[in-house]
Design an enzyme around this catalytic site. Sequence first.
Site, PDB file in Angstrom:
ATOM      1  N   SER A 210       1.114  -1.434  -0.047  1.00 16.13           N
ATOM      2  CA  SER A 210      -0.039   0.034   0.064  1.00 16.13           C
ATOM      3  C   SER A 210       0.812   1.259  -0.042  1.00 16.13           C
ATOM      4  O   SER A 210       1.952   1.407  -0.912  1.00 16.13           O
ATOM      5  CB  SER A 210      -0.864   0.008   1.175  1.00 16.13           C
ATOM      6  OG  SER A 210      -1.913   0.825   1.104  1.00 16.13           O
ATOM      7  N   ASP A 486      -8.320  -4.646  -6.676  1.00 18.52           N
ATOM      8  CA  ASP A 486      -7.756  -3.761  -5.527  1.00 18.52           C
ATOM      9  C   ASP A 486      -8.246  -2.206  -5.744  1.00 18.52           C
ATOM     10  O   ASP A 486      -7.809  -1.850  -7.057  1.00 18.52           O
ATOM     11  CB  ASP A 486      -6.264  -3.669  -5.480  1.00 18.52           C
ATOM     12  CG  ASP A 486      -5.690  -2.775  -4.483  1.00 18.52           C
ATOM     13  OD1 ASP A 486      -6.584  -2.043  -3.561  1.00 18.52           O
ATOM     14  OD2 ASP A 486      -4.518  -2.895  -3.967  1.00 18.52           O
TER      15      ASP A 486
END
Length: 562
Positions: A210, A486
């Site tokens: 991330s 995602d």
Amino acid sequence: MARKGVLFVLFLCFAEFAVCGGIDQIRLLGPQAVNLWKLEAARSRSQAQGTLLVQDEQHTGYAQESKSKLAKEFPEQWFEQPVDHFAKVNETETWHQRYWVNTRHYAPGPNTPVFVLDGGETSGEDRLPFLDTGIMDILARATGGIGIVLEHRYYGQSLPVKNLTTDSLRFLNNAQSAADSAHFMANVNFDGIDEDLTAPAHPWIYYGGSYAGARAAHMKVLYPDLVWGAIASSGVTHASIENWEYMDIIRRAADRVCSGNLQVSVELIDSLLSNPLTRTAIKSLFGVAALEHDEDFVSLIESPLGYWQARNWDPEVGSTGWDTFCAALNGKFEQEEPDMGAVSYDESTDMVIIEGDLMVPVPVYNYAKYIKDNFVSQCPDGAVEECFGTWDDSKFHDTGLDQTWRLWLFQVCTEWGYFSTAPPKGVPRIVSRLLTLEYESKICRQAYLPGKHFAVPALPNITAVNALGDYDIEADRLAIIDGEVDPWRPVTPHSEYARPREDTILRPFKIIRGGVHHWDENGRSDILEEPPQIQMIHEEIVIFVTSWLEDWEAEHSSQNKH
Ligand SMILES: *[C@@H]1O[C@H](CO)[C@@H](O)[C@H](O)[C@H]1NC(C)=O
Ligand SMILES: *[C@@H]1O[C@H](CO)[C@@H](O)[C@H](O)[C@H]1NC(C)=O
Ligand SMILES: *[C@@H]1O[C@H](CO)[C@@H](O)[C@H](O)[C@H]1NC(C)=O
């Protein structure tokens, strides 16, 4: 309702809640998210024997007992760092950065690799499972190396300051935190290890997921002499002021019925809000008639969409909140709802008749019930403006160290952006068109009053992040790994806006089919318990890292011969 649940799972996963392993604060955005953070913090303080805000029984996360087991095996260690790496020498104070080391598989030798996992925007404690059974352990086991979790400055207990005023936060930026990692790699001594394992005398491989994934890529570019290899998993290398694509991934990837119900619902809600005759009735159905600003209302009802990101292949890590939400939305009309006022169901049209003869489709009614049951029910009667209103600036002025929502949000407001706004006209949407940049970013001005030394810009300056490579960031021994669905994929090198690339051993470029957010970061101690696509990505990572380490040995043994 067996255990203490995970509430507002993606906005509110902080170390103290002992759950949420692997979940990032990177979703904590916008003024409403801060309200939800505060509600949860209050609930957590009062410890009122667990009314679940979001019913999420299966999500137990890493329970407290396994946390203390990890703390025993991996005791915390500390490394001294300057507050300001770029100050003139002697002009800066120091602080201690926390880290944890896995030496289970350590085999001493001149080529021993060191793997470091960047803790990113949360307490490093939340990352310890990755040291135990996740990617750090997988790599250390395969290579005889050691694994480290390195906590990011300002998060967890790695605190360079005594409060979170704007001035105190001015050292929370990309350049300083990258310099922390570099200084650590070049100088750390490990308890119980005689060998000097610092970089560049040993090969260091830098991993992040991330925001930390973007940092891993940045470290490879900024400090190529120290970072032999790097793995950016769901690395958000493209900073962006607006990020409507986040919700668009969810719209396109979610179950069609659920996505369709959301789309129909928000479009209808927007049109009811725009009509003075129906505006109050629709807010009233959701239990927030007294909420003054419609933006606060549509922002509140957007909250469950965050559950998409919290899904994980491992039920002990991920949340089932998304499925619960969709099941609620897609359900049939159920008669007995005393809280919902006088409603009736019209079978011929499959509509629910609410206040003022207003008719809404069943999913809108279900949506309202879900929001009432899971969010509004946490707010004391008559206090919806205090709970969910965002226009009283004084709500956001507490600068104590416990106001941890101020950290990632400060990074958002200064360098990263990602305000979750409505998509451009003509693009189907599952969020309200009232979610404007002005609304989503006003928290930056409300929460961070200008200091003596620093003022938060009107909008984040995303230039510095993108100058490091943006979608095109690349280097030998920099791996890019992303999840197919995602919601952050649009700001990674796997974005539809990015150029296609080859996947090679030297420059791996891999997508996890059906994957969400950094699904390679966690693992099971028994690898056979992992689904096939996770076993596969873990094997692939071991293969390319092993090859990188062979290159290192070849280079260094030939140097020795000369
Ligand atoms: C600054 O630090 C250096 C090295 O630690 C020391 O030699 C020097 O005396 C210091 N200067 C001042 C003004 O404190
Ligand atoms: C915050 O900390 C700084 C220095 O650590 C101090 O000077 C300042 O007064 C503090 N401000 C608040 C509001 O606590
Ligand atoms: C934004 O940041 C870049 C690079 O750090 C800098 O050159 C530029 O002046 C900044 N822009 C503004 C408007 O402050």
